[in-house]
Design a protein around this motif. Structure first.
Motif, mmCIF file in Angstrom:
data_model
loop_
_atom_site.group_PDB
_atom_site.id
_atom_site.type_symbol
_atom_site.label_atom_id
_atom_site.label_comp_id
_atom_site.label_asym_id
_atom_site.label_seq_id
_atom_site.Cartn_x
_atom_site.Cartn_y
_atom_site.Cartn_z
ATOM 1 N N THR A 29 3.239 -3.030 -31.999
ATOM 2 C CA THR A 29 3.406 -3.136 -33.450
ATOM 3 C C THR A 29 4.861 -3.150 -33.873
ATOM 4 O O THR A 29 5.174 -3.473 -35.019
ATOM 5 C CB THR A 29 2.715 -1.944 -34.143
ATOM 6 N N CYS A 30 5.765 -2.824 -32.936
ATOM 7 C CA CYS A 30 7.168 -2.618 -33.311
ATOM 8 C C CYS A 30 8.079 -3.779 -32.925
ATOM 9 O O CYS A 30 9.119 -3.977 -33.552
ATOM 10 C CB CYS A 30 7.675 -1.327 -32.670
ATOM 11 N N LEU A 31 7.730 -4.530 -31.901
ATOM 12 C CA LEU A 31 8.659 -5.542 -31.382
ATOM 13 C C LEU A 31 8.954 -6.623 -32.406
ATOM 14 O O LEU A 31 10.096 -7.085 -32.517
ATOM 15 C CB LEU A 31 8.111 -6.159 -30.091
ATOM 16 N N ASP A 32 7.930 -7.045 -33.161
ATOM 17 C CA ASP A 32 8.169 -8.044 -34.205
ATOM 18 C C ASP A 32 9.165 -7.524 -35.242
ATOM 19 O O ASP A 32 10.072 -8.245 -35.672
ATOM 20 C CB ASP A 32 6.858 -8.420 -34.896
ATOM 21 N N LYS A 33 9.007 -6.268 -35.630
ATOM 22 C CA LYS A 33 9.915 -5.684 -36.617
ATOM 23 C C LYS A 33 11.333 -5.599 -36.061
ATOM 24 O O LYS A 33 12.308 -5.862 -36.779
ATOM 25 C CB LYS A 33 9.419 -4.295 -37.016
ATOM 26 N N MET A 34 11.459 -5.235 -34.784
ATOM 27 C CA MET A 34 12.780 -5.181 -34.161
ATOM 28 C C MET A 34 13.435 -6.553 -34.167
ATOM 29 O O MET A 34 14.621 -6.691 -34.494
ATOM 30 C CB MET A 34 12.660 -4.671 -32.724
ATOM 31 N N ALA A 35 12.658 -7.576 -33.792
ATOM 32 C CA ALA A 35 13.209 -8.932 -33.722
ATOM 33 C C ALA A 35 13.675 -9.411 -35.096
ATOM 34 O O ALA A 35 14.756 -9.999 -35.237
ATOM 35 C CB ALA A 35 12.170 -9.885 -33.141
ATOM 36 N N LEU A 36 12.886 -9.156 -36.115
ATOM 37 C CA LEU A 36 13.251 -9.591 -37.463
ATOM 38 C C LEU A 36 14.484 -8.847 -37.968
ATOM 39 O O LEU A 36 15.346 -9.432 -38.625
ATOM 40 C CB LEU A 36 12.069 -9.368 -38.408
ATOM 41 N N ALA A 37 14.581 -7.568 -37.643
ATOM 42 C CA ALA A 37 15.747 -6.793 -38.087
ATOM 43 C C ALA A 37 16.997 -7.142 -37.302
ATOM 44 O O ALA A 37 18.117 -6.958 -37.798
ATOM 45 C CB ALA A 37 15.451 -5.295 -37.943
ATOM 46 N N GLY A 38 16.823 -7.678 -36.094
ATOM 47 C CA GLY A 38 17.971 -7.937 -35.222
ATOM 48 C C GLY A 38 18.700 -9.233 -35.469
ATOM 49 O O GLY A 38 19.772 -9.471 -34.894
ATOM 50 N N GLY A 39 18.136 -10.103 -36.298
ATOM 51 C CA GLY A 39 18.840 -11.329 -36.659
ATOM 52 C C GLY A 39 18.691 -12.483 -35.689
ATOM 53 O O GLY A 39 19.256 -13.556 -35.912
ATOM 54 N N MET A 40 17.927 -12.320 -34.599
ATOM 55 C CA MET A 40 17.744 -13.408 -33.637
ATOM 56 C C MET A 40 16.259 -13.659 -33.393
ATOM 57 O O MET A 40 15.824 -13.989 -32.283
ATOM 58 C CB MET A 40 18.442 -13.064 -32.311
ATOM 59 N N ALA A 41 15.462 -13.514 -34.432
ATOM 60 C CA ALA A 41 14.019 -13.704 -34.323
ATOM 61 C C ALA A 41 13.656 -15.171 -34.143
ATOM 62 O O ALA A 41 14.384 -16.070 -34.575
ATOM 63 C CB ALA A 41 13.335 -13.155 -35.565
ATOM 64 N N ARG A 42 12.520 -15.403 -33.507
ATOM 65 C CA ARG A 42 11.973 -16.752 -33.431
ATOM 66 C C ARG A 42 11.505 -17.185 -34.817
ATOM 67 O O ARG A 42 11.293 -16.360 -35.704
ATOM 68 C CB ARG A 42 10.816 -16.801 -32.432
ATOM 69 N N ALA A 43 11.283 -18.492 -34.975
ATOM 70 C CA ALA A 43 10.926 -19.020 -36.301
ATOM 71 C C ALA A 43 9.506 -18.665 -36.696
ATOM 72 O O ALA A 43 9.193 -18.558 -37.881
ATOM 73 C CB ALA A 43 11.117 -20.532 -36.315
ATOM 74 N N THR A 44 8.618 -18.470 -35.703
ATOM 75 C CA THR A 44 7.217 -18.166 -35.988
ATOM 76 C C THR A 44 6.779 -16.952 -35.176
ATOM 77 O O THR A 44 7.408 -16.592 -34.177
ATOM 78 C CB THR A 44 6.313 -19.365 -35.642
ATOM 79 N N ALA A 45 5.679 -16.339 -35.588
ATOM 80 C CA ALA A 45 5.152 -15.185 -34.868
ATOM 81 C C ALA A 45 4.604 -15.610 -33.494
ATOM 82 O O ALA A 45 4.042 -16.705 -33.359
ATOM 83 C CB ALA A 45 4.049 -14.526 -35.696
ATOM 84 N N PRO A 46 4.752 -14.765 -32.466
ATOM 85 C CA PRO A 46 5.501 -13.515 -32.510
ATOM 86 C C PRO A 46 6.987 -13.795 -32.668
ATOM 87 O O PRO A 46 7.513 -14.751 -32.100
ATOM 88 C CB PRO A 46 5.182 -12.859 -31.166
ATOM 89 N N PHE A 47 7.669 -12.940 -33.406
ATOM 90 C CA PHE A 47 9.070 -13.172 -33.703
ATOM 91 C C PHE A 47 9.993 -12.738 -32.563
ATOM 92 O O PHE A 47 11.134 -13.174 -32.499
ATOM 93 C CB PHE A 47 9.448 -12.464 -35.007
ATOM 94 N N TYR A 48 9.480 -11.908 -31.652
ATOM 95 C CA TYR A 48 10.217 -11.607 -30.420
ATOM 96 C C TYR A 48 9.926 -12.714 -29.403
ATOM 97 O O TYR A 48 9.026 -13.558 -29.604
ATOM 98 C CB TYR A 48 9.807 -10.233 -29.868
ATOM 99 N N TYR A 49 10.664 -12.738 -28.313
ATOM 100 C CA TYR A 49 10.461 -13.738 -27.269
ATOM 101 C C TYR A 49 9.393 -13.218 -26.305
ATOM 102 O O TYR A 49 9.637 -12.310 -25.516
ATOM 103 C CB TYR A 49 11.771 -14.016 -26.525
ATOM 104 N N ALA A 50 8.185 -13.786 -26.394
ATOM 105 C CA ALA A 50 7.064 -13.329 -25.579
ATOM 106 C C ALA A 50 7.079 -14.022 -24.221
ATOM 107 O O ALA A 50 7.278 -15.234 -24.122
ATOM 108 C CB ALA A 50 5.749 -13.610 -26.297
#
Length: 393
Positions: free
Chosen positions: A281-302
């Motif tokens: 539940t947290c990785l997407d939030k981390m990615a969005l807050a970190g400024g290098m998120a992917r354009a679509t969900a999941p926002f972290y690099y899966a």
């Protein structure tokens, strides 16, 4: 213009802060390969997250002591002495300078990247033919070997496997910054075993991602003059710590650290390893807050399998290493139209289309960028020398 040969010291522990601040001003003012170790000891509260961060410098190379020319560029340290080339006569004709030409001083805008790797018990679960941790380490060794001339690389693991925690039970390990020609070898020595067998490093189920990010911020703070600083967090689950009563509390602590990185102009990549991260539940939030998120969900690099992990890490390293294709001149050329860039003695064509060559950035004749296959060679540590010449008038 090259400096005098400088012998590598065996151990550096004095004036660490002064050396690091100098490295921020001129990235290569440290003429020898060293590790910069950032380690926070236990704080007065007994929680490593509240501790101050200290620094020390140590020699990272296992090679015999040698003397070598002081490197002028980030990749010189990795690839050896500057080769000779016959620039003057061709340049006289090329630039058509009335009062002759001179060599310009400049710096390579290479990025600093701290790689922060989760090594909890779950990271020893199989991902294909090897453990998740083993797959991560194998990919990192390959990519660091390719890009070590274009990126200043730091490495840490969490939870701690070294005496970095004192009496605390929830903290990350030491952050080490590697410089010079033996980054891969030094990182291999610092990587733990990829299976929890007797004689290998101990681990636990604790995931102190927040402390890993805090320690990364402590090291990257020494490079405030570097425009591009990154943390690459690689994990297979949400943050956790016994001191936090809920999973949300652990996530909130971690998000606060990501926000602190962002406020300090440090960007954060987040990579989730294996299909287990689908329940996080947290990785997407981390990615969005970190400024290098992917354009679509999941926002972290899966990365659900090893080939996908290699590809995701390759894309990140390619993007970060591309910063080394950006060059800043220290003085404005009198005539920006009479400037020549040479890579390993070969003239790089000036290309206003920004496709295959170099050109000044649109807003300044003090900044230029190299494009195409020329940039690829820089990013992949295949360049031994860059020289820039300009007319005197």
């Amino acid at each position: 213009m090259t400096g005098q040969p400088i012998a590598r010291p065996m151990m550096l522990r004095v004036a660490a802060l002064a050396l690091l601040q100098a490295a921020c001003t001129e990235q290569l003012s440290l003429p020898v390969p060293v590790n910069v170790v950032v380690d926070g000891g236990p704080g007065g509260t007994g929680d490593a997250r509240d501790s101050a961060i200290g620094t020390s410098l140590r020699d990272a190379s296992a090679e015999p002591d040698t003397a070598f020319e002081r490197p002028r560029f980030a990749f010189d340290a990795a690839l050896g002495d500057r080769p000779g080339f016959d620039a003057p006569a061709p340049l006289s004709e090329l630039l058509m300078c009335v009062e002759g030409f001179t060599e310009a001083s400049f710096r390579i805008e290479s990025a600093v990247l701290v790689v922060s790797v989760d090594r909890t018990l779950s990271m020893y679960t199989k991902l294909g033919d090897r453990s998740r941790l083993g797959a991560v380490q194998a990919a990192l060794k390959t990519l660091i070997g390719i890009h070590q001339g274009a990126i200043q690389i730091g490495y840490e693991e969490f939870p701690s496997v070294r005496p970095a925690c004192g009496t605390a039970t929830c903290c990350a390990g030491i952050v080490t910054l590697y410089r010079g020609p033996n980054q891969v070898q030094a990182i291999e020595r610092d990587m733990s075993c990829d299976s929890p067998m007797p004689g290998c490093a101990e681990t636990s189920e604790i995931t102190p991602t927040d402390d890993a990010l805090r320690r990364s911020r402590g090291l990257l703070g020494f490079f405030d003059g570097v425009s591009d600083r990154y943390v690459l967090a690689i994990t297979d689950g949400d943050p956790s710590c016994p001191a936090d009563r809920t999973a949300q509390a652990s996530c909130d602590r971690t998000l606060a650290e990501v926000s602190s990185l962002t406020v300090n102009r440090i960007k954060t990549y987040v990579v989730g390893v294996s299909d287990a991260v689908k329940t996080t539940t947290c990785l997407d939030k981390m990615a969005l807050a970190g400024g290098m998120a992917r354009a679509t969900a999941p926002f972290y690099y899966a990365a659900e399998d090893e080939p996908e992990l290699r590809q995701q890490l390759q894309d990140i390293f390619a993007a970060v290493s591309a910063r080394a294709c950006h060059i800043s001149l220290y003085t404005m050329p009198p005539n920006p139209d009479k400037v020549a860039v040479l890579i390993d003695g070969r003239r790089v064509p000036r290309d206003p289309t920004r496709t295959e060559g170099w050109t000044f950035d649109p807003d300044s004749s003090l900044k230029l960028t190299v494009y195409g296959s020329w940039c690829d060679r820089i990013r992949n540590s295949q360049v031994r020398d860059i020289s820039i010449f300009r007319c005197r008038q």
